[in-house]
Write a protein that holds these residues in place. Sequence first.
Motif, PDB file in Angstrom:
ATOM      1  N   ILE A   4       0.880  -1.165   0.000  1.00  0.00           N
ATOM      2  CA  ILE A   4       0.000   0.000   0.000  1.00  0.00           C
ATOM      3  C   ILE A   4       0.923   1.223   0.000  1.00  0.00           C
ATOM      4  CG2 ILE A   4      -1.775   1.277   1.262  1.00  0.00           C
ATOM      5  CD1 ILE A   4      -2.816  -1.365   0.271  1.00  0.00           C
ATOM      6  N   THR A   5       0.677   2.143  -0.895  1.00  0.00           N
ATOM      7  CA  THR A   5       1.557   3.314  -0.992  1.00  0.00           C
ATOM      8  C   THR A   5       1.038   4.465  -0.131  1.00  0.00           C
ATOM      9  OG1 THR A   5       0.359   4.268  -2.860  1.00  0.00           O
ATOM     10  CG2 THR A   5       2.119   2.686  -3.372  1.00  0.00           C
ATOM     11  N   ARG A   6       1.932   5.373   0.151  1.00  0.00           N
ATOM     12  CA  ARG A   6       1.558   6.584   0.905  1.00  0.00           C
ATOM     13  C   ARG A   6       0.479   7.364   0.158  1.00  0.00           C
ATOM     14  NH1 ARG A   6       4.537   8.653   4.888  1.00  0.00           N
ATOM     15  NH2 ARG A   6       4.072  10.789   4.266  1.00  0.00           N
ATOM     16  N   GLU A   7       0.626   7.395  -1.182  1.00  0.00           N
ATOM     17  CA  GLU A   7      -0.340   8.133  -1.999  1.00  0.00           C
ATOM     18  C   GLU A   7      -1.744   7.530  -1.857  1.00  0.00           C
ATOM     19  OE1 GLU A   7       2.687   7.066  -3.203  1.00  0.00           O
ATOM     20  OE2 GLU A   7       3.586   9.053  -2.970  1.00  0.00           O
ATOM     21  N   GLU A   8      -1.809   6.207  -1.807  1.00  0.00           N
ATOM     22  CA  GLU A   8      -3.119   5.540  -1.644  1.00  0.00           C
ATOM     23  C   GLU A   8      -3.732   5.871  -0.283  1.00  0.00           C
ATOM     24  OE1 GLU A   8      -2.780   1.528  -4.353  1.00  0.00           O
ATOM     25  OE2 GLU A   8      -1.659   1.585  -2.476  1.00  0.00           O
ATOM     26  N   VAL A   9      -2.913   5.867   0.745  1.00  0.00           N
ATOM     27  CA  VAL A   9      -3.398   6.208   2.089  1.00  0.00           C
ATOM     28  C   VAL A   9      -3.879   7.657   2.113  1.00  0.00           C
ATOM     29  CG1 VAL A   9      -2.744   6.495   4.509  1.00  0.00           C
ATOM     30  CG2 VAL A   9      -1.992   4.466   3.252  1.00  0.00           C
ATOM     31  N   GLN A  10      -3.102   8.552   1.524  1.00  0.00           N
ATOM     32  CA  GLN A  10      -3.504   9.960   1.490  1.00  0.00           C
ATOM     33  C   GLN A  10      -4.786  10.147   0.670  1.00  0.00           C
ATOM     34  OE1 GLN A  10       0.283  11.346   0.040  1.00  0.00           O
ATOM     35  NE2 GLN A  10       0.861  12.193   2.049  1.00  0.00           N
ATOM     36  N   ARG A  17     -12.313  12.382   4.279  1.00  0.00           N
ATOM     37  CA  ARG A  17     -12.195  13.706   4.903  1.00  0.00           C
ATOM     38  C   ARG A  17     -11.560  13.604   6.296  1.00  0.00           C
ATOM     39  NH1 ARG A  17     -16.760  14.218   1.637  1.00  0.00           N
ATOM     40  NH2 ARG A  17     -16.768  16.098   0.376  1.00  0.00           N
ATOM     41  N   ILE A  18     -10.467  12.852   6.341  1.00  0.00           N
ATOM     42  CA  ILE A  18      -9.703  12.684   7.577  1.00  0.00           C
ATOM     43  C   ILE A  18      -8.342  13.346   7.375  1.00  0.00           C
ATOM     44  CG2 ILE A  18      -8.628  11.035   9.159  1.00  0.00           C
ATOM     45  CD1 ILE A  18     -10.755   9.009   8.283  1.00  0.00           C
ATOM     46  N   ALA A  19      -7.993  14.258   8.247  1.00  0.00           N
ATOM     47  CA  ALA A  19      -6.684  14.911   8.176  1.00  0.00           C
ATOM     48  C   ALA A  19      -5.663  14.022   8.871  1.00  0.00           C
ATOM     49  CB  ALA A  19      -6.745  16.283   8.844  1.00  0.00           C
ATOM     50  N   LEU A  20      -4.621  13.642   8.163  1.00  0.00           N
ATOM     51  CA  LEU A  20      -3.568  12.802   8.726  1.00  0.00           C
ATOM     52  C   LEU A  20      -2.239  13.526   8.700  1.00  0.00           C
ATOM     53  CD1 LEU A  20      -4.336   9.377   6.969  1.00  0.00           C
ATOM     54  CD2 LEU A  20      -4.967  10.068   9.291  1.00  0.00           C
ATOM     55  N   THR A  21      -1.464  13.334   9.760  1.00  0.00           N
ATOM     56  CA  THR A  21      -0.105  13.869   9.784  1.00  0.00           C
ATOM     57  C   THR A  21       0.789  12.931   8.980  1.00  0.00           C
ATOM     58  OG1 THR A  21       0.513  12.631  11.753  1.00  0.00           O
ATOM     59  CG2 THR A  21      -0.483  14.813  12.103  1.00  0.00           C
ATOM     60  N   ASP A  22       2.014  13.362   8.693  1.00  0.00           N
ATOM     61  CA  ASP A  22       2.958  12.505   7.968  1.00  0.00           C
ATOM     62  C   ASP A  22       3.243  11.215   8.734  1.00  0.00           C
ATOM     63  OD1 ASP A  22       3.206  14.046   5.708  1.00  0.00           O
ATOM     64  OD2 ASP A  22       4.943  15.174   6.452  1.00  0.00           O
ATOM     65  N   ASP A  23       3.367  11.330  10.063  1.00  0.00           N
ATOM     66  CA  ASP A  23       3.610  10.133  10.884  1.00  0.00           C
ATOM     67  C   ASP A  23       2.433   9.165  10.806  1.00  0.00           C
ATOM     68  OD1 ASP A  23       6.070  11.078  11.654  1.00  0.00           O
ATOM     69  OD2 ASP A  23       5.358  11.912  13.562  1.00  0.00           O
ATOM     70  N   GLU A  24       1.218   9.696  10.810  1.00  0.00           N
ATOM     71  CA  GLU A  24       0.033   8.840  10.721  1.00  0.00           C
ATOM     72  C   GLU A  24      -0.045   8.159   9.360  1.00  0.00           C
ATOM     73  OE1 GLU A  24      -3.159  11.008  13.689  1.00  0.00           O
ATOM     74  OE2 GLU A  24      -2.778  11.918  11.721  1.00  0.00           O
ATOM     75  N   VAL A  25       0.298   8.877   8.305  1.00  0.00           N
ATOM     76  CA  VAL A  25       0.295   8.284   6.963  1.00  0.00           C
ATOM     77  C   VAL A  25       1.309   7.147   6.907  1.00  0.00           C
ATOM     78  CG1 VAL A  25       0.825   8.691   4.520  1.00  0.00           C
ATOM     79  CG2 VAL A  25      -0.534  10.358   5.792  1.00  0.00           C
ATOM     80  N   THR A  26       2.487   7.368   7.449  1.00  0.00           N
ATOM     81  CA  THR A  26       3.521   6.330   7.464  1.00  0.00           C
ATOM     82  C   THR A  26       3.051   5.108   8.239  1.00  0.00           C
ATOM     83  OG1 THR A  26       5.249   8.013   7.316  1.00  0.00           O
ATOM     84  CG2 THR A  26       5.913   5.832   8.119  1.00  0.00           C
ATOM     85  N   SER A  27       2.485   5.330   9.422  1.00  0.00           N
ATOM     86  CA  SER A  27       2.008   4.234  10.259  1.00  0.00           C
ATOM     87  C   SER A  27       0.877   3.465   9.580  1.00  0.00           C
ATOM     88  CB  SER A  27       1.542   4.801  11.605  1.00  0.00           C
ATOM     89  OG  SER A  27       0.966   3.800  12.386  1.00  0.00           O
TER      90      SER A  27
END
Length: 99
Positions: A4-10, A17-27
């Motif tokens: 699963i890529t970061r882009e897919e998670v973002q 409509r969920i705001a995620l931090t960079d750390d949350e996206v990585t996790s």
Amino acid sequence: MSEITREEVQHLAGLARIALTDDEVTSLTSELSKIVDAIAEVREVAGPDVPATSHPVPMANVMRDDEVGETLTREQVFAGAPSHDGERFRVSAILGEEQ
């Protein structure tokens, strides 16, 4: 291994409509990849002879027949009501005067 890529998670976070931090996206990228891999493992083991199930044990609703029993009369129903019109309970308006 399904990655699963970061882009897919973002993208999914944006759709939800969920705001995620960079750390949350990585996790979440790592966690979702593990989940997809686990599902893939189950698919390998579960062949066409294994039926799909939603519960590990068979379930059935245990219901009794609907039988009419004793009911209250209107007088009994409205006896304890602070206000009624003989057909309905009267309550104070909660939506404002426009209703």
